[in-house]
Design a protein around this motif. Structure first.
Motif, PDB file in Angstrom:
ATOM      1  N   MET A 146      29.876 -37.757 -16.217  1.00  0.00           N
ATOM      2  CA  MET A 146      29.608 -37.032 -14.987  1.00  0.00           C
ATOM      3  C   MET A 146      30.545 -37.517 -13.890  1.00  0.00           C
ATOM      4  SD  MET A 146      25.528 -36.589 -15.247  1.00  0.00           S
ATOM      5  CE  MET A 146      24.860 -35.847 -16.714  1.00  0.00           C
ATOM      6  N   THR A 147      31.800 -37.559 -14.272  1.00  0.00           N
ATOM      7  CA  THR A 147      32.846 -38.063 -13.414  1.00  0.00           C
ATOM      8  C   THR A 147      32.945 -37.245 -12.126  1.00  0.00           C
ATOM      9  OG1 THR A 147      34.018 -38.604 -15.445  1.00  0.00           O
ATOM     10  CG2 THR A 147      35.268 -38.725 -13.419  1.00  0.00           C
ATOM     11  N   GLN A 148      33.211 -37.915 -11.023  1.00  0.00           N
ATOM     12  CA  GLN A 148      33.437 -37.296  -9.725  1.00  0.00           C
ATOM     13  C   GLN A 148      32.242 -36.492  -9.231  1.00  0.00           C
ATOM     14  OE1 GLN A 148      37.199 -35.155  -9.598  1.00  0.00           O
ATOM     15  NE2 GLN A 148      38.012 -36.414 -11.235  1.00  0.00           N
ATOM     16  N   VAL A 149      31.048 -36.863  -9.673  1.00  0.00           N
ATOM     17  CA  VAL A 149      29.875 -36.102  -9.248  1.00  0.00           C
ATOM     18  C   VAL A 149      29.679 -36.192  -7.746  1.00  0.00           C
ATOM     19  CG1 VAL A 149      28.218 -37.987  -9.572  1.00  0.00           C
ATOM     20  CG2 VAL A 149      27.476 -35.615  -9.845  1.00  0.00           C
ATOM     21  N   SER A 150      30.160 -37.264  -7.121  1.00  0.00           N
ATOM     22  CA  SER A 150      29.983 -37.418  -5.674  1.00  0.00           C
ATOM     23  C   SER A 150      30.734 -36.370  -4.877  1.00  0.00           C
ATOM     24  CB  SER A 150      30.442 -38.818  -5.245  1.00  0.00           C
ATOM     25  OG  SER A 150      31.812 -38.998  -5.532  1.00  0.00           O
ATOM     26  N   THR A 151      31.686 -35.695  -5.520  1.00  0.00           N
ATOM     27  CA  THR A 151      32.458 -34.668  -4.818  1.00  0.00           C
ATOM     28  C   THR A 151      31.775 -33.305  -4.858  1.00  0.00           C
ATOM     29  OG1 THR A 151      33.719 -34.013  -6.788  1.00  0.00           O
ATOM     30  CG2 THR A 151      34.568 -35.876  -5.499  1.00  0.00           C
ATOM     31  N   ILE A 152      30.660 -33.203  -5.574  1.00  0.00           N
ATOM     32  CA  ILE A 152      30.008 -31.907  -5.772  1.00  0.00           C
ATOM     33  C   ILE A 152      28.874 -31.725  -4.776  1.00  0.00           C
ATOM     34  CG2 ILE A 152      28.686 -30.481  -7.385  1.00  0.00           C
ATOM     35  CD1 ILE A 152      30.123 -31.914  -9.663  1.00  0.00           C
ATOM     36  N   GLY A 153      28.846 -30.549  -4.122  1.00  0.00           N
ATOM     37  CA  GLY A 153      27.722 -30.183  -3.285  1.00  0.00           C
ATOM     38  C   GLY A 153      27.669 -30.934  -1.966  1.00  0.00           C
ATOM     39  N   THR A 154      26.494 -30.813  -1.343  1.00  0.00           N
ATOM     40  CA  THR A 154      26.235 -31.410  -0.039  1.00  0.00           C
ATOM     41  C   THR A 154      25.137 -32.442  -0.175  1.00  0.00           C
ATOM     42  OG1 THR A 154      26.826 -29.327   1.045  1.00  0.00           O
ATOM     43  CG2 THR A 154      25.569 -30.931   2.353  1.00  0.00           C
ATOM     44  N   ALA A 155      25.349 -33.622   0.354  1.00  0.00           N
ATOM     45  CA  ALA A 155      24.333 -34.677   0.266  1.00  0.00           C
ATOM     46  C   ALA A 155      23.011 -34.187   0.824  1.00  0.00           C
ATOM     47  CB  ALA A 155      24.803 -35.916   1.016  1.00  0.00           C
ATOM     48  N   GLY A 156      21.934 -34.439   0.080  1.00  0.00           N
ATOM     49  CA  GLY A 156      20.603 -34.050   0.520  1.00  0.00           C
ATOM     50  C   GLY A 156      20.221 -32.617   0.219  1.00  0.00           C
TER      51      GLY A 156
END
Length: 308
Positions: A1-11
């Motif tokens: 699940m590489t680079q998952v932090s780049t997906i979507g909006t936090a929260g």
């Protein structure tokens, strides 16, 4: 699940757009057909091998990619004998679950053929196996999806196959792993998908079991732990007396409410149920040791049942 932090909006929970972005990051790293189906085919002279389903994902390119699902059964079904289910690869990335199920079929299943009908589904999630993933292409966890109207094709197919056996299971061995990537990749992805905060638990160094809190069968679990301890080391509890955030019930064993959580281990009313958790990232564990530990779970558990 590489680079998952780049997906979507936090929260904010993922919608279909975010799930497609996640899917676009996934890549095939190994072959289900070369690694798994070839071994299943090699067993056709000793067992009955049946295709119990086929997974097709319109989300994938090419959309013609299909994954047949196979189950290994006795060549002669004995209606007067109890039936045992072995499942592997519900989480496809958990390698020793898949290859442990196959190794049991190849090396040990025949020893128990007179006492049990043994049914083995070695790789429930082939796409997860190929891409080394916990989820399927729709960002759904099959091992939280064993319930009526399940969104996971993998879970639906397995439940249908088990129902069509037309018998009550005496035992179900569901073969899994806990890996370091659970905390570095998969739990962060879960937190992002569901817009939740997850406190990562410590990854235990060693093997442990997950029993069913509704039917724990403590002696059965203890017998398996004793057998596996001859193959690999058993995980200690952490400084809170827990393993992966759950209280230790006995040495090497925690319990979950399997049916309530939609886990594969809760798909039946089997008298004896256990979920294995091998630790392949241990500095002292080899891939073969992890596979051998999975085999030891099944043989130790069946040995216990035969003594009852």
């Amino acid at each position: 699940m590489t680079q998952v932090s780049t997906i979507g909006t936090a929260g904010v929970k993922w919608g279909e757009t975010e799930k497609q972005q996640w899917l676009a990051l996934q890549a095939v790293k190994r072959s289900y057909f070369d690694d798994v189906v070839s071994q299943i085919d090699a067993l056709r002279s000793e067992f009955t091998v049946e295709q119990y389903g086929e997974l097709a994902y319109p989300e994938l390119a090419p959309a013609t990619t299909h994954y047949p699902l196979f189950v290994i059964k006795p060549t002669v079904w004995q209606a007067d004998k109890p039936t045992v289910l072995v499942t592997g690869g519900v989480h496809g990335y958990e390698t020793s679950g898949v290859h442990g199920a196959l190794a049991f079929a190849k090396t040990a299943a025949a020893q128990y053929a007179d006492a049990f009908n043994i049914v083995i589904a070695p790789c429930v999630s082939p796409w997860g196996y190929e891409t080394i993933n916990r989820w399927n292409p729709t960002a759904t966890d099959p091992n939280r999806s064993f319930y009526t109207n399940s969104p996971a094709q993998e879970s639906v197919a397995l439940m249908k196959m088990v129902k069509e056996l037309g018998v009550d299971l005496v035992a179900h061995f569901d073969l899994h792993e806990t890996t370091d990537s659970d905390n570095t990749e998969f739990r962060p992805a879960l937190a992002a998908r569901d817009a939740q905060t997850h406190d990562n638990w410590n990854i235990p160094d060693g093997f442990y079991l997950v029993g069913d809190s509704e039917n724990p069968q403590a002696e059965f679990q203890a017998a398996i732990i004793a057998g596996v301890a001859n193959v690999t080391h058993i995980a200690p509890a952490d400084d809170k007396g827990e393993i992966i955030g759950a209280p230790l019930e006995q040495f090497g064993v925690i319990n979950y409410a399997k049916t309530k959580l939609g886990l594969c281990g809760g798909l039946s009313n089997a008298t004896y149920k256990t979920t294995t958790e091998v630790y392949p990232d241990s500095a002292t564990a080899t891939p073969q040791e992890c596979i051998a530990a999975q085999v030891a779970v099944i043989t130790s558990g069946l040995g216990f049942i035969l003594q009852q």
